[in-house]
Design an enzyme around this catalytic site. Sequence first.
Site, PDB file in Angstrom:
ATOM      1  N   GLU A  75       0.944  -1.017  -0.488  1.00  0.00           N
ATOM      2  CA  GLU A  75       0.121  -0.121   0.249  1.00  0.00           C
ATOM      3  C   GLU A  75       0.759   1.030   0.223  1.00  0.00           C
ATOM      4  O   GLU A  75       0.277   2.573   0.383  1.00  0.00           O
ATOM      5  CB  GLU A  75      -0.934  -0.150   1.301  1.00  0.00           C
ATOM      6  N   HIS A  94      -1.221   3.950   8.135  1.00  0.00           N
ATOM      7  CA  HIS A  94      -2.792   3.453   8.219  1.00  0.00           C
ATOM      8  C   HIS A  94      -2.948   2.417   9.214  1.00  0.00           C
ATOM      9  O   HIS A  94      -1.732   1.817   9.216  1.00  0.00           O
ATOM     10  CB  HIS A  94      -2.468   2.446   7.039  1.00  0.00           C
ATOM     11  N   HIS A  96      -5.276  -0.497  10.864  1.00  0.00           N
ATOM     12  CA  HIS A  96      -6.324  -1.636  10.978  1.00  0.00           C
ATOM     13  C   HIS A  96      -7.149  -1.912  12.516  1.00  0.00           C
ATOM     14  O   HIS A  96      -7.826  -3.265  12.682  1.00  0.00           O
ATOM     15  CB  HIS A  96      -6.486  -3.326  10.607  1.00  0.00           C
ATOM     16  N   TYR A 121     -12.524  17.923  20.909  1.00  0.00           N
ATOM     17  CA  TYR A 121     -11.517  16.916  19.982  1.00  0.00           C
ATOM     18  C   TYR A 121     -11.080  15.741  19.210  1.00  0.00           C
ATOM     19  O   TYR A 121     -10.442  16.341  18.461  1.00  0.00           O
ATOM     20  CB  TYR A 121     -11.063  16.200  21.488  1.00  0.00           C
ATOM     21  N   HIS A 161     -12.470  -1.451   6.261  1.00  0.00           N
ATOM     22  CA  HIS A 161     -10.967  -1.912   5.579  1.00  0.00           C
ATOM     23  C   HIS A 161      -9.969  -1.350   6.857  1.00  0.00           C
ATOM     24  O   HIS A 161      -9.268  -1.380   7.899  1.00  0.00           O
ATOM     25  CB  HIS A 161     -10.016  -0.931   4.083  1.00  0.00           C
TER      26      HIS A 161
END
Length: 212
Positions: A75, A94, A96, A121, A161
């Site tokens: 990715e 990134h 999961h 926040y 994802h």
Amino acid sequence: MSPAEIRAREAIADAGRMLADRGLAHGTAGNISIRLDDGLLVTPTNSALGSLDPSRIAKIDFEGVHLGGDPPSKEGFMHIASYARRVQDAAVVHLHCAHSVAVSCLDGLDPQAPIPPITAYYAMKVGGLTLLPYFRPGDPALADAVAAVDPARHAILLANHGPIVSGKSLDAAVGAIEELEETARIFLLLGGRAVRALTPDQLADLAAAFPS
């Protein structure tokens, strides 16, 4: 290897270990990158964020050509697209992480506000969040989808994802993705009940008081 690159490699390893320790990264899921003057460092494919070897972190150029280290995450192109869209940012994370992924699997979400601004926040650290449709992991078409997101937004949720967040520093990107995950947890705890989100005036007040 320059001192700046050595520090960036160590920072990625430290961030990966911290995210794993906090339960936000599991197995070999997720990836981290830092932009350099001559390319970017990105975590290797099939690597566990909690046990990264700084010397083996991949280096690629802005076209995705592998320059050194272990083979990069599949990715990596998604990180390149993020930097092209947000030229002021220096790091991308990134993950999961469970609650954000759970939200990304819900049906009927607003693509421009999949999580409403329910806390100050969240509004300050995440701001606008864009939900993109599902692409299989590693699908090059995801780069075009990421590149097309409003550059004012630094947080994206990939359907089924997980989140991808950029920041002016690695600390900023990590802090924002942690806040996104915590807000996703709160959103799920609300269980679909009516939410009293912050009003446009309240959001404007926050933006004036805490400019990014």
